[in-house]
Design a protein around this motif. Structure first.
Motif, PDB file in Angstrom:
ATOM      1  N   ASN A  26     -49.322 -97.014 -74.790  1.00  0.00           N
ATOM      2  CA  ASN A  26     -48.186 -97.197 -75.931  1.00  0.00           C
ATOM      3  C   ASN A  26     -47.025 -98.349 -75.179  1.00  0.00           C
ATOM      4  O   ASN A  26     -45.956 -98.557 -75.947  1.00  0.00           O
ATOM      5  CB  ASN A  26     -47.277 -95.945 -75.728  1.00  0.00           C
ATOM      6  N   ASP A  27     -47.544 -99.008 -74.111  1.00  0.00           N
ATOM      7  CA  ASP A  27     -46.614-100.016 -73.746  1.00  0.00           C
ATOM      8  C   ASP A  27     -46.491-101.225 -74.802  1.00  0.00           C
ATOM      9  O   ASP A  27     -47.599-101.857 -75.029  1.00  0.00           O
ATOM     10  CB  ASP A  27     -47.008-100.737 -72.369  1.00  0.00           C
ATOM     11  N   PRO A  28     -45.578-101.602 -75.150  1.00  0.00           N
ATOM     12  CA  PRO A  28     -45.380-102.687 -76.286  1.00  0.00           C
ATOM     13  C   PRO A  28     -45.722-104.112 -75.879  1.00  0.00           C
ATOM     14  O   PRO A  28     -46.274-104.880 -76.788  1.00  0.00           O
ATOM     15  CB  PRO A  28     -43.819-102.665 -76.804  1.00  0.00           C
ATOM     16  N   LYS A  29     -45.964-104.081 -74.199  1.00  0.00           N
ATOM     17  CA  LYS A  29     -46.555-105.440 -74.108  1.00  0.00           C
ATOM     18  C   LYS A  29     -48.071-105.738 -74.180  1.00  0.00           C
ATOM     19  O   LYS A  29     -48.586-106.807 -74.127  1.00  0.00           O
ATOM     20  CB  LYS A  29     -46.274-105.580 -72.466  1.00  0.00           C
ATOM     21  N   VAL A  30     -48.636-104.552 -74.543  1.00  0.00           N
ATOM     22  CA  VAL A  30     -50.002-104.529 -74.551  1.00  0.00           C
ATOM     23  C   VAL A  30     -50.563-103.761 -75.861  1.00  0.00           C
ATOM     24  O   VAL A  30     -51.839-103.048 -75.719  1.00  0.00           O
ATOM     25  CB  VAL A  30     -50.768-103.803 -73.257  1.00  0.00           C
ATOM     26  N   THR A  31     -49.835-103.990 -76.862  1.00  0.00           N
ATOM     27  CA  THR A  31     -50.617-103.876 -78.021  1.00  0.00           C
ATOM     28  C   THR A  31     -51.649-104.648 -78.525  1.00  0.00           C
ATOM     29  O   THR A  31     -52.181-105.864 -77.672  1.00  0.00           O
ATOM     30  CB  THR A  31     -49.257-104.131 -79.327  1.00  0.00           C
ATOM     31  N   ASN A  32     -52.464-104.187 -79.337  1.00  0.00           N
ATOM     32  CA  ASN A  32     -53.613-105.069 -79.786  1.00  0.00           C
ATOM     33  C   ASN A  32     -53.287-106.477 -80.061  1.00  0.00           C
ATOM     34  O   ASN A  32     -54.151-107.550 -79.746  1.00  0.00           O
ATOM     35  CB  ASN A  32     -54.714-104.297 -80.877  1.00  0.00           C
ATOM     36  N   VAL A  36     -61.847-108.958 -68.431  1.00  0.00           N
ATOM     37  CA  VAL A  36     -60.693-109.409 -67.931  1.00  0.00           C
ATOM     38  C   VAL A  36     -59.832-108.396 -67.509  1.00  0.00           C
ATOM     39  O   VAL A  36     -59.780-107.447 -67.782  1.00  0.00           O
ATOM     40  CB  VAL A  36     -60.138-110.535 -69.012  1.00  0.00           C
ATOM     41  N   ARG A  37     -58.984-108.835 -66.414  1.00  0.00           N
ATOM     42  CA  ARG A  37     -57.703-108.207 -66.091  1.00  0.00           C
ATOM     43  C   ARG A  37     -56.623-108.987 -66.532  1.00  0.00           C
ATOM     44  O   ARG A  37     -56.436-110.322 -66.287  1.00  0.00           O
ATOM     45  CB  ARG A  37     -57.845-107.948 -64.533  1.00  0.00           C
ATOM     46  N   LEU A  38     -55.467-108.242 -66.819  1.00  0.00           N
ATOM     47  CA  LEU A  38     -54.223-108.812 -67.255  1.00  0.00           C
ATOM     48  C   LEU A  38     -53.067-108.828 -66.060  1.00  0.00           C
ATOM     49  O   LEU A  38     -52.719-107.616 -65.687  1.00  0.00           O
ATOM     50  CB  LEU A  38     -53.786-108.444 -68.559  1.00  0.00           C
ATOM     51  N   TRP A  39     -52.274-109.712 -65.826  1.00  0.00           N
ATOM     52  CA  TRP A  39     -51.240-109.377 -64.791  1.00  0.00           C
ATOM     53  C   TRP A  39     -50.096-110.584 -65.133  1.00  0.00           C
ATOM     54  O   TRP A  39     -50.289-111.306 -65.699  1.00  0.00           O
ATOM     55  CB  TRP A  39     -51.690-109.361 -63.327  1.00  0.00           C
ATOM     56  N   GLU A  40     -48.999-109.967 -64.399  1.00  0.00           N
ATOM     57  CA  GLU A  40     -47.883-110.718 -64.410  1.00  0.00           C
ATOM     58  C   GLU A  40     -47.537-111.479 -63.071  1.00  0.00           C
ATOM     59  O   GLU A  40     -47.361-110.610 -62.146  1.00  0.00           O
ATOM     60  CB  GLU A  40     -46.446-110.033 -65.147  1.00  0.00           C
ATOM     61  N   THR A  41     -47.455-112.684 -62.867  1.00  0.00           N
ATOM     62  CA  THR A  41     -46.881-113.050 -61.820  1.00  0.00           C
ATOM     63  C   THR A  41     -45.554-112.940 -61.404  1.00  0.00           C
ATOM     64  O   THR A  41     -44.807-113.057 -62.248  1.00  0.00           O
ATOM     65  CB  THR A  41     -47.484-114.890 -61.489  1.00  0.00           C
ATOM     66  N   TYR A  42     -45.294-112.610 -60.134  1.00  0.00           N
ATOM     67  CA  TYR A  42     -44.038-112.246 -59.636  1.00  0.00           C
ATOM     68  C   TYR A  42     -42.954-113.529 -59.490  1.00  0.00           C
ATOM     69  O   TYR A  42     -43.494-114.671 -58.866  1.00  0.00           O
ATOM     70  CB  TYR A  42     -43.820-111.547 -58.397  1.00  0.00           C
ATOM     71  N   GLU A  43     -42.149-113.712 -60.168  1.00  0.00           N
ATOM     72  CA  GLU A  43     -41.119-114.777 -60.030  1.00  0.00           C
ATOM     73  C   GLU A  43     -39.960-114.744 -59.201  1.00  0.00           C
ATOM     74  O   GLU A  43     -39.356-115.678 -58.706  1.00  0.00           O
ATOM     75  CB  GLU A  43     -40.777-115.173 -61.495  1.00  0.00           C
ATOM     76  N   GLY A  44     -39.624-113.780 -58.436  1.00  0.00           N
ATOM     77  CA  GLY A  44     -38.700-113.369 -57.703  1.00  0.00           C
ATOM     78  C   GLY A  44     -37.457-112.724 -58.193  1.00  0.00           C
ATOM     79  O   GLY A  44     -37.424-112.657 -59.533  1.00  0.00           O
ATOM     80  N   TYR A  45     -36.388-112.239 -57.450  1.00  0.00           N
ATOM     81  CA  TYR A  45     -35.390-111.480 -57.772  1.00  0.00           C
ATOM     82  C   TYR A  45     -35.478-110.384 -59.051  1.00  0.00           C
ATOM     83  O   TYR A  45     -34.962-110.181 -60.063  1.00  0.00           O
ATOM     84  CB  TYR A  45     -34.397-112.540 -58.523  1.00  0.00           C
ATOM     85  N   GLY A  46     -36.776-109.873 -58.822  1.00  0.00           N
ATOM     86  CA  GLY A  46     -37.134-108.528 -59.413  1.00  0.00           C
ATOM     87  C   GLY A  46     -37.626-108.866 -61.046  1.00  0.00           C
ATOM     88  O   GLY A  46     -37.961-108.225 -61.896  1.00  0.00           O
TER      89      GLY A  46
END
Length: 348
Positions: free
Chosen positions: A243-249, A312-322
């Protein structure tokens, strides 16, 4: 491929370092190994005990009405370490002797693939020095076959250390399994189920070039066939829900198109998954590296006119400051090993 195979040598060398030609071991009563210059079918017809280095060579073990599973203690369905929990392996070594002395180590990739439907057979055919177009046996340096796949083991050990000059050598073929006690501890080698047999090998250096060519071709064929499927995996009929809007089809489709430009995506599904949807990944010092979307994305894609199945695996790289960056394809199954392939008409 050659470099990848050589990388495995140090990690998976099995210590069998006898300095002389000891007596042949047969701890499986009634078992017998046969050899032929043609692939065996349903009997040992055509077996022989002497070959030239220009010949193709095949093996067959017959177990006197015992099944392969009972003779070698192969795992039952559901207990195997293979991805489908059914297929398994035998250990398989080929060693060279000359004048009673061992020349070098046996082959380094000694896990021999056994299909699940073969475990109940009372005989088993395997390659030793196969004709490239007929190569079937798959060897690996890891027990779950997660790395490079190789072909007939005698091809691996054609080198100057083992065959320094022309002459007649003795080739010992060994099929075995490392057994464990009731506590799961490895038993002494004397207790392992082992079947060995030998044949004469008349080696001529004029055959070296052709042997090397055949070995490479056979290896390429079994590597390709090792990852061939005859139907779509069940993964594609058991999609997970998110249900996360970041990972819709729609979002995932856009990410795959952007990050996998050489792969034409035909179909994808989010795998079934229980647990937290996201996981923060840290390095050994506790520094945040990325935030990973935990469900795997299963993909069917076309590349160079051929269809493949991968993940595949999806991820977000950390950019700092949360803050985290854009969601991307962080890893692909094809970067670790060849993806499975199948006829494009089967992709549904």
């Amino acid at each position: 491929m050659k470099k990848a195979i050589l990388f495995l040598v140090s990690g998976f060398l099995f210590a069998y370092t006898a300095s002389s030609q000891d007596a042949i071991r047969k701890s499986v009563p009634g078992a017998k190994i046969y050899f032929s210059d043609k692939p065996f079918t349903t009997s040992n017809t055509g077996s022989k005990s002497s070959f030239n280095s220009s010949d193709f060579i095949y093996g067959r073990i017959e177990l006197d009405n015992k099944t392969l599973q009972s003779a070698f203690g192969l795992p039952k369905d559901g207990e195997s370490k293979m991805y489908n929990k059914s297929d398994c392996y035998l250990r398989y070594q080929v060693t060279v002797f000359k004048d009673g002395e061992q020349n070098g180590q046996p082959n380094f990739w000694d896990f021999l693939y056994v299909w699940g439907n073969e475990k109940n057979n009372t005989a088993f055919n395997f390659d030793i020095l196969p004709e490239p177009a007929k190569a079937k046996s798959m060897l690996c340096g890891t027990e779950n076959f997660s790395s490079v796949i190789a072909s007939g083991p005698l091809y691996h050990i054609i080198n100057q250390e083992r065959f320094p000059d022309n002459g007649t050598y003795t080739i010992r073929v060994r099929l075995f399994q490392q057994s464990a006690d009731a506590w799961g501890n490895m038993e002494a080698e004397e207790k392992w189920p082992v079947v060995e047999e030998e044949f004469s090998f008349n080696f001529d250096t004029k055959d070296i070039k052709q042997l090397k060519t055949n070995g490479d071709a056979a290896g390429e064929l079994v590597m390709e066939n090792a990852y061939r499927l005859d139907k779509m995996p069940e993964w594609f009929s058991k999609a997970g829900k998110q249900n996360d809007p970041k990972v819709t089809n729609a979002a995932i489709a856009a990410i795959l198109k952007r990050d996998l430009p050489t792969k034409s995506i035909i179909k994808f599904v989010i795998s079934e998954f229980s647990g937290p949807t996201w996981q923060v990944e840290k390095d050994e010092y506790g520094v945040i590296q990325q935030r990973t979307f935990m469900p795997t994305i299963n993909i069917a894609y076309k590349r160079d006119g051929k269809c493949y199945i991968g993940t595949v695996r999806l991820w977000e790289t950390y950019e700092g400051y949360g803050k985290y960056g854009t969601l991307i394809v962080g890893s692909e199954s094809s970067s670790r090993r060849s993806d499975y392939w199948l006829d494009c008409t089967l992709v549904k």
